[in-house]
Write a protein that holds these residues in place. Structure first.
Motif, mmCIF file in Angstrom:
data_model
loop_
_atom_site.group_PDB
_atom_site.id
_atom_site.type_symbol
_atom_site.label_atom_id
_atom_site.label_comp_id
_atom_site.label_asym_id
_atom_site.label_seq_id
_atom_site.Cartn_x
_atom_site.Cartn_y
_atom_site.Cartn_z
ATOM 1 N N VAL A 272 0.843 -1.184 0.000
ATOM 2 C CA VAL A 272 0.000 0.000 0.000
ATOM 3 C C VAL A 272 0.886 1.243 0.000
ATOM 4 O O VAL A 272 2.063 1.197 0.369
ATOM 5 C CB VAL A 272 -0.949 0.041 1.222
ATOM 6 N N SER A 273 0.287 2.336 -0.430
ATOM 7 C CA SER A 273 0.936 3.644 -0.347
ATOM 8 C C SER A 273 0.082 4.547 0.531
ATOM 9 O O SER A 273 -1.139 4.369 0.616
ATOM 10 C CB SER A 273 1.082 4.260 -1.742
ATOM 11 N N TYR A 274 0.723 5.503 1.165
ATOM 12 C CA TYR A 274 -0.005 6.418 2.040
ATOM 13 C C TYR A 274 -0.118 7.769 1.346
ATOM 14 O O TYR A 274 0.872 8.338 0.878
ATOM 15 C CB TYR A 274 0.704 6.551 3.382
ATOM 16 N N GLN A 287 -3.129 10.712 7.034
ATOM 17 C CA GLN A 287 -2.555 9.738 6.113
ATOM 18 C C GLN A 287 -3.531 8.582 5.928
ATOM 19 O O GLN A 287 -4.023 8.015 6.903
ATOM 20 C CB GLN A 287 -1.226 9.206 6.662
ATOM 21 N N ALA A 289 -4.115 4.866 3.886
ATOM 22 C CA ALA A 289 -3.479 3.776 3.138
ATOM 23 C C ALA A 289 -4.309 3.459 1.894
ATOM 24 O O ALA A 289 -5.521 3.260 1.981
ATOM 25 C CB ALA A 289 -3.347 2.541 4.012
ATOM 26 N N GLN A 291 -4.348 0.932 -1.581
ATOM 27 C CA GLN A 291 -3.775 -0.255 -2.210
ATOM 28 C C GLN A 291 -3.091 0.124 -3.526
ATOM 29 O O GLN A 291 -3.658 0.792 -4.376
ATOM 30 C CB GLN A 291 -4.883 -1.277 -2.498
ATOM 31 N N ASP A 292 -1.839 -0.294 -3.683
ATOM 32 C CA ASP A 292 -1.128 -0.075 -4.946
ATOM 33 C C ASP A 292 -1.628 -1.068 -5.985
ATOM 34 O O ASP A 292 -1.762 -2.275 -5.693
ATOM 35 C CB ASP A 292 0.381 -0.245 -4.755
#
Length: 801
Positions: A272-274, A287, A289, A291-292
């Motif tokens: 994941v990216s924030y 922030q 999360a 999902q990439d």
């Protein structure tokens, strides 16, 4: 007035029936077309057929026969006569009224099926164009279009615009929209703007015409007849034609339901990216999360759609038939030398590259950089593969995600998709093939960095082992001029390098997931990147070294070189790729990139001998190095080669590299010099390398090439293999046949110092069929700058074998 309206409708119906009858006679016309110019002249003399003459006699209007004959009125043009034409053709009112009465009866009886089949007649061809102006003639061809397409029987004037049903209008609007979206130079916002403005424009024009027409019908008392109500309905439909597709949702829904859009699938990546998310109530940032993911196009429905497109399987069948007959090194070589399924199959070429999505000069570069994976069908002929229409998107991912999770995380679902198709195949049901086709990967193409990345090799070209073909180390690579077969990579050595796990020494970073593909292994992927190796690598590097040396020896000056670059006659074919002038700083830093595109660099390399060759003395070794490189390029860029030619190419590369080391002892061979050593082996495995390179115009056929008078063509070769040239004087288009009227040139020989064919003009005029040309790339004839030289010169792109 109502009767005239009915006659117009009858005339339109009759024209449709005439089209069907003309289609039945198509084979016979095509046989007549083979007579070329004689057929054209015969058709031109046949200005009036028996049908028109018999009808005029039957109507007791024999007095009109000489007039109709003089005006070349035949059976077809008889049906197209309107009121204005009749007034000019038959000035006397009495005769004109009689003619209109009989003509109306003829039209009505024909539609009702009460008239007998008209007699055969010869027609002047619909498309005959003698082009004497300098405007180019472009030959367009749909990549998967059937050769015998019924649509060619209908021209733009024959389109049935009286059937303005809502579905028909929506289909036409959708076609217009899809063509806009297909333009890579137009952003989505621009497409939407053009679509909205066009919608408003059409609505306003149709609305104005509707009001004027209905006002006219009301003034003449015709507003209540059924035809008027139908016409008003057509106007209303046309005015709101764009409303069915005026939103993004409606557009996507239409394309999906039509069956011509395969929607992408969002695939999750293992992480994941924030991202920052602002609360609209409090204004605080938190922030979140996310999902990439990456986007993948399902391969099975896409391939099924491609393979069942009209003409695709016909071209594939023809190409595969060519494999069994061909023994030369051509575009079919890869299938004869590869391990592939024994069942009917379709090989894929995969291509991987990265693309910067923002202005490369702004601060957000690399943040939005995308990686893209494309594929094309290798079993299509080269003229199809050279078109962007035959390249299909397979996956899109963020370049940063590939660095974070590894490229294999993106490739895994693609590999699973291809393996499933390799095992179970895809069902195809067409006129030329019914059954299951297995799918496999023949080769993976791309630039050097992209190939090393996707195949699992090191992505640095300054390391100790940087070659994906062999395991040569840097010290040897810098002086090596001949390929060493003992160093070539293979499956066993690949496993040994993986166990060693030392990328610096082995050049191998990881086991690529592509090795899980059936019939594929990374050590057997031998496609080179000749665009970056030669045009943006060795060619640019050596041209700077050669020019610097010639300038330092006071043979020429940079001002002379730049003057020749700007004043040279590039003609029609090279004017779009005219090289930029060379700056002094570029010559001082030969290791840096040259400010030329690949197409500009190819143009500069080919034409530089003609530009400045008169200033260079014979026997100059620096000039000899450039000529050797151009000789290598003649073979490397050739679309057809022989085994002997490949052997000679190996010798040429050895000679070129050896001379480079002799002339520049303080320098060493670059990695791209070394890659050239493997070209001969790659050609034996794959065939001509231009079918695998990154430039779009590889293997470009005449379909889609622009021709115009003044261009020179390689029309044939003599029995001794000497090229024969002709300059286009006129272009003749007769039905679907294109012929060039050319003025021939006599070949005096090949002037190596100018690296061009020396020719002199003749008075010989010839008619050349476009399909008989030995090469479809247009060329240009020029004079040299040498005083007193009355000869002409032609610089060729490559040599044909």
């Amino acid at each position: 007035m109502a009767d005239m309206g009915k006659l117009d409708m009858v005339r339109l119906d009759l024209r449709r029936k005439r089209k069907k009858k003309k289609k039945k006679k198509k084979k016979k016309r095509n046989n007549n077309n083979a007579n070329g110019y004689n057929s054209v002249r015969s058709a031109e003399l046949m200005t009036m057929d028996d049908f028109v003459q018999e009808k005029l006699k039957e109507w007791n209007l024999d007095v009109l026969i000489p007039i109709f004959k003089e005006e070349q009125i035949d059976e077809e043009t008889l049906l197209l006569l309107d009121e204005k034409s009749l007034e000019a053709l038959i000035p006397k009112i009495g005769l004109r009224l009689k003619f209109k009465k009989h003509m109306g009866e003829l039209l009505v009886h024909h539609v009702e099926g009460e008239e007998e089949e008209p007699s055969q007649s010869t027609h002047f061809p619909e498309r005959l164009n003698f082009m004497s102006d300098p405007r180019p003639l472009t030959s367009h061809s749909q990549i998967f279009e059937e050769e015998d397409n019924d649509a060619e029987d209908y021209t733009a004037d024959d389109m049935v615009w009286d059937e303005l049903e809502q579905k028909t209008l929506t289909d036409k609007v959708a076609l217009f929209l899809s063509k806009l979206r297909a333009k890579s130079s137009m952003t989505l916002s621009t497409v939407n703007f053009v679509f909205q403005q066009t919608s408003s424009l059409v609505s306003d024009i149709v609305g104005a015409l509707q009001r004027q027409t209905m006002t006219f019908l009301q003034a003449t008392g015709q507003s209540e007849i059924p035809e008027a109500h139908q016409l008003n309905l057509h106007f209303e439909n046309a005015a709101k034609a764009f409303q069915c597709l005026d939103t993004e949702h409606k557009q996507m829904k239409y394309f999906v339901q039509s069956g011509y859009l395969v929607q992408p699938v969002e695939q999750p990546l293992p992480g994941v990216s924030y991202t920052q998310q602002r609360d609209s109530q409090t204004g605080t940032v938190k922030q979140v999360a996310v999902q990439d993911t990456f986007q993948r196009i399902p391969l099975r429905p896409l391939l099924k759609l491609i393979l069942q497109s009209p003409g695709t399987m016909e071209k594939i069948t023809e190409w595969k038939r060519k494999i069994s007959d061909s023994k030369s090194l051509d575009d079919t070589t890869v299938l004869r030398t590869s391990v592939c399924p024994s069942e009917p199959s379709v090989p894929l070429l995969l291509y991987n590259d990265e693309c910067e999505m923002v202005n490369p000069l702004c601060s957000k570069t690399s943040v939005h950089k995308l990686g893209l994976i494309y594929f094309t069908l290798k079993c299509l002929p080269p003229e199809c593969l050279s078109s962007l229409d035959s390249h299909f998107l397979l996956a899109v991912y963020k370049a940063d995600d590939a660095k974070t999770y590894g490229l294999d995380a993106v490739l895994k679902s693609v590999v699973d998709d291809i393996n499933d198709l390799g095992t179970n195949g895809v069902e195809v049901d067409t006129a030329h093939f019914k059954g299951t086709l297995k799918i496999w990967v023949a080769q993976i193409c791309g630039d050097n960095l992209g190939l090393n990345s996707i195949l699992g090799y090191t992505e640095s070209f300054s390391g100790n082992s940087v070659c994906r073909w062999c395991r040569v180390k840097k010290p040897l690579m810098r002086t090596q001029t001949i390929e060493d077969p003992l160093l070539l990579r293979n499956k066993d050595g690949h496993l040994s390098d993986l166990v060693q796990s030392n990328p610096t020494e082995t050049g191998l970073k990881r086991q690529s997931i592509l090795n899980d593909l059936k019939y594929f292994h990374v050590t057997e992927n031998v496609t080179p990147d000749i665009m970056h190796d030669i045009l943006e690598g060795v060619g640019a590097y050596e041209i700077k070294l050669v020019l610097s040396s010639l300038i330092s020896h006071k043979v020429i000056t940079l001002d002379q070189v730049n003057y020749r670059i700007t004043s040279y006659d590039y003609g029609f074919c090279d004017s779009a790729n005219k090289p930029s002038t060379i700056r002094p700083q570029e010559l001082k830093t030969p290791d840096s990139s040259m400010k030329q595109t690949a197409a500009q660099m190819w143009c500069l390399l080919r034409l530089l001998p003609l530009m400045i060759g008169d200033l260079i003395p014979d026997g100059n070794k620096y000039w000899e190095l450039l000529l050797l490189l151009l000789t290598c390029m003649e073979y490397i860029f050739s679309p057809a080669l022989t085994e002997d030619a490949v052997l000679f190419l190996r010798h040429l590369i050895d000679e070129h590299h050896s001379l480079f080391l002799e002339l520049f002892p303080d320098r060493h061979l670059k990695p791209k010099h070394h890659f050239m050593l493997h070209y001969a082996g790659a050609i034996r495995r794959l065939g001509p390398l231009v079918h695998y390179w990154s430039m779009r115009f590889e293997a470009k056929h005449w379909k889609g090439t622009e021709y115009c008078p003044g261009m020179t063509l390689l029309v044939s070769h003599s029995p001794h293999g000497e090229p024969q040239f002709g300059t286009i004087q006129k272009i003749v288009v007769f039905e679907s046949v294109i012929k060039f009227i050319v003025r021939k040139w006599d070949l005096l020989g090949f002037e190596r110092h100018y690296f061009a064919c020396c020719v002199i003009p003749t008075a010989v005029i010839d008619c050349i069929d476009v399909d008989s040309l030995d090469d479809y790339h247009p060329l240009h004839v020029v004079r040299s700058y040498k005083e007193g030289d009355s000869n002409y010169y032609v610089s060729m792109r490559y040599r044909l074998f």
